[in-house]
Design a protein around this motif. Structure first.
Motif, PDB file in Angstrom:
ATOM      1  N   LYS A 103      56.524 -10.662  20.450  1.00  0.00           N
ATOM      2  CA  LYS A 103      56.313  -9.351  21.001  1.00  0.00           C
ATOM      3  C   LYS A 103      54.685  -9.387  21.817  1.00  0.00           C
ATOM      4  O   LYS A 103      53.964 -10.195  21.557  1.00  0.00           O
ATOM      5  CB  LYS A 103      56.045  -8.270  20.027  1.00  0.00           C
ATOM      6  N   GLN A 104      54.648  -8.594  22.635  1.00  0.00           N
ATOM      7  CA  GLN A 104      53.330  -8.276  23.560  1.00  0.00           C
ATOM      8  C   GLN A 104      52.286  -7.781  22.489  1.00  0.00           C
ATOM      9  O   GLN A 104      52.551  -6.623  21.777  1.00  0.00           O
ATOM     10  CB  GLN A 104      53.725  -7.581  24.771  1.00  0.00           C
ATOM     11  N   ILE A 105      51.026  -8.093  22.720  1.00  0.00           N
ATOM     12  CA  ILE A 105      50.039  -7.329  21.942  1.00  0.00           C
ATOM     13  C   ILE A 105      49.776  -6.120  22.503  1.00  0.00           C
ATOM     14  O   ILE A 105      49.857  -5.866  23.669  1.00  0.00           O
ATOM     15  CB  ILE A 105      48.776  -8.327  22.152  1.00  0.00           C
ATOM     16  N   ASP A 106      49.778  -5.062  21.664  1.00  0.00           N
ATOM     17  CA  ASP A 106      49.820  -3.882  22.281  1.00  0.00           C
ATOM     18  C   ASP A 106      48.133  -3.468  22.977  1.00  0.00           C
ATOM     19  O   ASP A 106      47.143  -4.219  22.935  1.00  0.00           O
ATOM     20  CB  ASP A 106      49.748  -2.842  21.032  1.00  0.00           C
ATOM     21  N   HIS A 107      48.233  -2.498  24.016  1.00  0.00           N
ATOM     22  CA  HIS A 107      47.355  -2.039  24.560  1.00  0.00           C
ATOM     23  C   HIS A 107      46.408  -3.153  25.455  1.00  0.00           C
ATOM     24  O   HIS A 107      45.415  -3.342  25.772  1.00  0.00           O
ATOM     25  CB  HIS A 107      46.103  -1.464  23.697  1.00  0.00           C
ATOM     26  N   VAL A 108      47.500  -4.144  25.914  1.00  0.00           N
ATOM     27  CA  VAL A 108      47.120  -5.113  26.848  1.00  0.00           C
ATOM     28  C   VAL A 108      47.734  -4.773  28.256  1.00  0.00           C
ATOM     29  O   VAL A 108      49.013  -5.050  28.360  1.00  0.00           O
ATOM     30  CB  VAL A 108      47.257  -6.721  26.364  1.00  0.00           C
ATOM     31  N   PRO A 109      47.171  -4.072  29.337  1.00  0.00           N
ATOM     32  CA  PRO A 109      47.823  -3.886  30.182  1.00  0.00           C
ATOM     33  C   PRO A 109      48.418  -5.026  31.405  1.00  0.00           C
ATOM     34  O   PRO A 109      47.778  -6.082  31.028  1.00  0.00           O
ATOM     35  CB  PRO A 109      46.986  -2.985  31.281  1.00  0.00           C
ATOM     36  N   ALA A 110      49.558  -4.892  31.871  1.00  0.00           N
ATOM     37  CA  ALA A 110      50.174  -6.043  32.463  1.00  0.00           C
ATOM     38  C   ALA A 110      49.294  -6.506  33.690  1.00  0.00           C
ATOM     39  O   ALA A 110      49.192  -7.913  34.111  1.00  0.00           O
ATOM     40  CB  ALA A 110      51.784  -5.578  33.228  1.00  0.00           C
ATOM     41  N   PHE A 111      48.481  -5.519  34.152  1.00  0.00           N
ATOM     42  CA  PHE A 111      47.668  -5.847  35.341  1.00  0.00           C
ATOM     43  C   PHE A 111      46.420  -5.043  35.331  1.00  0.00           C
ATOM     44  O   PHE A 111      46.416  -4.245  35.017  1.00  0.00           O
ATOM     45  CB  PHE A 111      48.173  -6.051  36.531  1.00  0.00           C
ATOM     46  N   LEU A 112      45.209  -5.383  35.745  1.00  0.00           N
ATOM     47  CA  LEU A 112      44.286  -4.839  36.183  1.00  0.00           C
ATOM     48  C   LEU A 112      43.731  -5.185  37.511  1.00  0.00           C
ATOM     49  O   LEU A 112      43.413  -6.205  37.949  1.00  0.00           O
ATOM     50  CB  LEU A 112      42.983  -5.176  35.213  1.00  0.00           C
ATOM     51  N   ALA A 113      43.281  -4.061  38.268  1.00  0.00           N
ATOM     52  CA  ALA A 113      42.932  -4.277  39.610  1.00  0.00           C
ATOM     53  C   ALA A 113      41.757  -3.385  40.212  1.00  0.00           C
ATOM     54  O   ALA A 113      41.631  -2.198  39.533  1.00  0.00           O
ATOM     55  CB  ALA A 113      44.135  -4.041  40.493  1.00  0.00           C
ATOM     56  N   SER A 114      40.825  -3.940  41.272  1.00  0.00           N
ATOM     57  CA  SER A 114      40.148  -3.055  41.909  1.00  0.00           C
ATOM     58  C   SER A 114      39.865  -3.392  43.302  1.00  0.00           C
ATOM     59  O   SER A 114      40.227  -4.551  43.582  1.00  0.00           O
ATOM     60  CB  SER A 114      38.830  -3.112  41.050  1.00  0.00           C
ATOM     61  N   ALA A 115      39.487  -2.388  43.839  1.00  0.00           N
ATOM     62  CA  ALA A 115      38.995  -2.597  45.350  1.00  0.00           C
ATOM     63  C   ALA A 115      38.376  -1.531  45.888  1.00  0.00           C
ATOM     64  O   ALA A 115      38.116  -0.552  45.470  1.00  0.00           O
ATOM     65  CB  ALA A 115      40.407  -2.741  46.296  1.00  0.00           C
ATOM     66  N   GLY A 116      37.400  -2.030  46.986  1.00  0.00           N
ATOM     67  CA  GLY A 116      36.494  -1.011  47.582  1.00  0.00           C
ATOM     68  C   GLY A 116      35.875  -1.419  48.896  1.00  0.00           C
ATOM     69  O   GLY A 116      36.171  -2.598  49.418  1.00  0.00           O
ATOM     70  N   PHE A 117      35.294  -0.485  49.599  1.00  0.00           N
ATOM     71  CA  PHE A 117      34.828  -0.733  50.675  1.00  0.00           C
ATOM     72  C   PHE A 117      33.326   0.053  50.835  1.00  0.00           C
ATOM     73  O   PHE A 117      33.212   1.201  50.270  1.00  0.00           O
ATOM     74  CB  PHE A 117      35.619  -0.011  51.946  1.00  0.00           C
ATOM     75  N   ALA A 118      32.451  -0.710  51.382  1.00  0.00           N
ATOM     76  CA  ALA A 118      30.895  -0.324  51.638  1.00  0.00           C
ATOM     77  C   ALA A 118      30.390  -0.167  52.926  1.00  0.00           C
ATOM     78  O   ALA A 118      30.641  -1.164  53.647  1.00  0.00           O
ATOM     79  CB  ALA A 118      30.164  -0.837  50.687  1.00  0.00           C
ATOM     80  N   TRP A 119      29.829   0.688  53.329  1.00  0.00           N
ATOM     81  CA  TRP A 119      29.335   0.811  54.734  1.00  0.00           C
ATOM     82  C   TRP A 119      27.864   1.325  54.876  1.00  0.00           C
ATOM     83  O   TRP A 119      27.518   2.140  54.173  1.00  0.00           O
ATOM     84  CB  TRP A 119      30.087   1.584  55.567  1.00  0.00           C
TER      85      TRP A 119
END
Length: 208
Positions: A103-119
């Motif tokens: 079984k899958q370990i609980d509380h482990v999300p299938a993915f984590l992502a982040s993105a950003g833009f700075a000006w």
């Protein structure tokens, strides 16, 4: 001593990672990596347990792929993004929970992502917009509950250097005012802890 009365052997962790990195000066940087980690007799504290007991997962294996990209197409402009796909499974369960094998370990999300833009239109002004996202996860080690936890959040920040030593920052967290929550299982029901709604923060930073 109680509540745990059975001794457990030390958990041995082993892992490796391999990847590649690409850079075109400062204009473009990218990194791709694959990793694996295994553990024997993994133990973790039980969530919301009034006795403070620990849970024996057994032997586990985690693996994933990480991708990161940063681009600076022009002066004062920067964009970045990262995503990590991950999987955690129980390869040899606690003898008391044989149904958790594979079984899958609980509380482990299938993915984590982040993105950003700075000006930075000038040396004294900076505008940043970034977001985070994650996939859903199971709530306990037999995977008998529904999956929870998937969410997307956006944040905005405006910074202004009032002087060479004083900077004003204003942040708007959860810009889209999306509902998100942390969910766990107490053995009989799901428990839900909502995260903050849209909120505004201001700070004055001094540099000496």
């Amino acid at each position: 001593m109680p509540p745990r009365v059975t001794d457990l052997a030390a958990s041995i962790n082993q892992g490796w990672e391999a990847g590649a990195k690409y850079a075109a000066g400062r204009k473009l940087e990218a990194r791709l990596a694959y990793w694996e980690q295994s553990a024997t007799g993994e133990v973790r504290r039980k969530l919301n347990d009034p006795a403070g007991d620990y849970d024996n997962l057994g032997a586990t294996r985690r693996r994933g792929v990480d991708l990161q990209v940063t681009a600076r197409p022009a002066a004062g402009i920067e964009a970045w993004g990262s995503i990590g796909w991950q999987e955690g499974k129980i390869t040899e369960p606690d003898p008391a929970s044989p149904e958790s094998l594979g079984k899958q370990i609980d509380h482990v999300p299938a993915f984590l992502a982040s993105a950003g833009f700075a000006w930075e239109p000038t040396k004294r002004w900076r505008v940043s917009l970034w977001g985070t996202a994650q996939g859903s996860y199971y709530l306990e080690k037999t995977n008998s509950t529904a999956r929870y936890g998937d969410n997307v959040q956006f944040n905005l920040e405006l910074s202004h250097a009032l002087t060479d030593h004083l900077e004003l920052e204003v942040q708007v967290k959860n810009l889209a005012n999306r509902y998100a929550e942390y969910v766990w299982w107490d053995g009989a029901q799901t428990l839900h802890s909502p995260m903050d709604k849209r909120s505004i923060f201001a700070a004055l930073a001094a540099k000496f």
